[in-house]
Design an enzyme around this catalytic site. Sequence first.
Site, PDB file in Angstrom:
ATOM      1  N   ILE A  19       0.836  -1.204   0.000  1.00  0.00           N
ATOM      2  CA  ILE A  19       0.000   0.000   0.000  1.00  0.00           C
ATOM      3  C   ILE A  19       0.868   1.252   0.000  1.00  0.00           C
ATOM      4  CG2 ILE A  19      -1.754   1.303   1.295  1.00  0.00           C
ATOM      5  CD1 ILE A  19      -2.969  -1.263   0.477  1.00  0.00           C
ATOM      6  N   GLU A  43      -3.600  -6.196   8.222  1.00  0.00           N
ATOM      7  CA  GLU A  43      -2.904  -4.939   7.908  1.00  0.00           C
ATOM      8  C   GLU A  43      -1.565  -4.958   8.640  1.00  0.00           C
ATOM      9  OE1 GLU A  43      -5.878  -2.276   9.415  1.00  0.00           O
ATOM     10  OE2 GLU A  43      -7.373  -3.091   8.032  1.00  0.00           O
ATOM     11  N   ARG A  68       6.307  14.695  19.713  1.00  0.00           N
ATOM     12  CA  ARG A  68       5.924  13.502  18.959  1.00  0.00           C
ATOM     13  C   ARG A  68       4.687  13.831  18.132  1.00  0.00           C
ATOM     14  NH1 ARG A  68       9.894  10.023  18.095  1.00  0.00           N
ATOM     15  NH2 ARG A  68      10.595   8.890  19.944  1.00  0.00           N
ATOM     16  N   GLU A  96      23.008   6.531  18.852  1.00  0.00           N
ATOM     17  CA  GLU A  96      21.830   7.300  19.267  1.00  0.00           C
ATOM     18  C   GLU A  96      22.059   7.980  20.615  1.00  0.00           C
ATOM     19  OE1 GLU A  96      19.191   8.235  17.741  1.00  0.00           O
ATOM     20  OE2 GLU A  96      19.198   6.950  15.981  1.00  0.00           O
ATOM     21  N   PRO A 118       2.741  -6.227  18.310  1.00  0.00           N
ATOM     22  CA  PRO A 118       2.743  -7.433  17.458  1.00  0.00           C
ATOM     23  C   PRO A 118       1.445  -7.676  16.700  1.00  0.00           C
ATOM     24  CG  PRO A 118       2.611  -8.028  19.781  1.00  0.00           C
ATOM     25  CD  PRO A 118       2.892  -6.543  19.729  1.00  0.00           C
ATOM     26  N   GLY A 119       0.367  -6.994  17.087  1.00  0.00           N
ATOM     27  CA  GLY A 119      -0.896  -7.171  16.374  1.00  0.00           C
ATOM     28  C   GLY A 119      -0.881  -6.595  14.969  1.00  0.00           C
ATOM     29  N   GLU A 123       7.839  -3.945  14.237  1.00  0.00           N
ATOM     30  CA  GLU A 123       8.886  -3.181  14.914  1.00  0.00           C
ATOM     31  C   GLU A 123       9.405  -3.935  16.139  1.00  0.00           C
ATOM     32  OE1 GLU A 123       9.827   1.225  16.824  1.00  0.00           O
ATOM     33  OE2 GLU A 123       7.943   0.277  17.333  1.00  0.00           O
ATOM     34  N   GLU A 142      18.997  16.480  11.365  1.00  0.00           N
ATOM     35  CA  GLU A 142      18.573  17.832  10.960  1.00  0.00           C
ATOM     36  C   GLU A 142      17.091  18.101  11.249  1.00  0.00           C
ATOM     37  OE1 GLU A 142      17.821  16.864   6.220  1.00  0.00           O
ATOM     38  OE2 GLU A 142      19.611  17.978   6.822  1.00  0.00           O
TER      39      GLU A 142
END
Lengths: 186, 186
Positions: A19, A43, A68, A96, A118-119, A123, A142
């Site tokens: 998609i 999905e 965020r 990081e 996990p659903g 990640e 940046e």
Amino acid sequence: MNKPASNKYEETTLSSQPIFQGRVVSLQVDTVRLPNGETATREIIRHPGAVAVLALIEDRMLVVEQYRKALGKSQVEIPAGKLEPEEDLVEAAKRELEEETGYRAESLKHLSSFYTSPGFADEILHLYVAEHLEKGEVHLDEDEFLDCESITLEQAQQYIREQRISDSKTIMAVYAWQLYKLTGSF
Amino acid sequence: MNKPASNKYEETTLSSQPIFQGRVVSLQVDTVRLPNGETATREIIRHPGAVAVLALIEDRMLVVEQYRKALGKSQVEIPAGKLEPEEDLVEAAKRELEEETGYRAESLKHLSSFYTSPGFADEILHLYVAEHLEKGEVHLDEDEFLDCESITLEQAQQYIREQRISDSKTIMAVYAWQLYKLTGSF
């Protein structure tokens, strides 16, 4: 050491529709055959994975506050970031940490690796603990703007109550730190 | 009680492009103005939120094993599920617990609420603890296949080492349970 994954109730992929392919995530919709022979759609978000560091300086942990966009607010989190292609996990965590806080870690200890959602997403986040830090230099991406501070366990717990800390990796790190103080080991 | 969120470094939305509207998630790409005046894009997943339950029967917790298509393997997790529109959080948690395990809880205690992936998703997971359970009836969704078992804290820690348990909500629940055993309170 790791048992092979049980795949009872496996869902067979019948087709997979791409998609979206973005800078951070991609999205596909798979049609699957269920164990009872019926079909369903799934999905699925693909993500490159991420690293995060519980970085302790004496009795304080380093946190960064950043906006965020997905949440529409600023949050206080442990230093973290997504993996670059082919990047070594420990090198990524050190990178990081230094980019966001200006502190360099000689060595990191792996605490846990976990799937965040996990659903619907693959990640995985690799969480490390760093002690014995030395001061280096902050150098942000940046499009990255954040403030770094160091807080005690009591402040971290207060931030959780105030919902200034409210993400899984940071709350998990605070739990791990609290357990460390009670048991003497991570 | 909760401090207003700090929104330093806020990113202003210049435009928002809807990409996908699914059964579980939706995806949009926002173009934002950064604090330095530059523009950037943010890939954002919208999710209805979810509930999960650390359900304890004497000295064991209830877990379910199910196939996770996004991961391509089965995983052991605490009972959980996504919120229905307008659904009360505690009612949703009781509903998911009974649907997946067949156990009914009189009352639930809120443990924590956390964003699973604040870098790209607004999913929030509300974690509860349930004690004093009584046996009801399992009734799964039509596309849901899983096995329920009850495990001790030591087994849960073993499952984490074996990566049979590897998701944020379940590892967080195990940490909370371990802290409860050490401190006497959730």
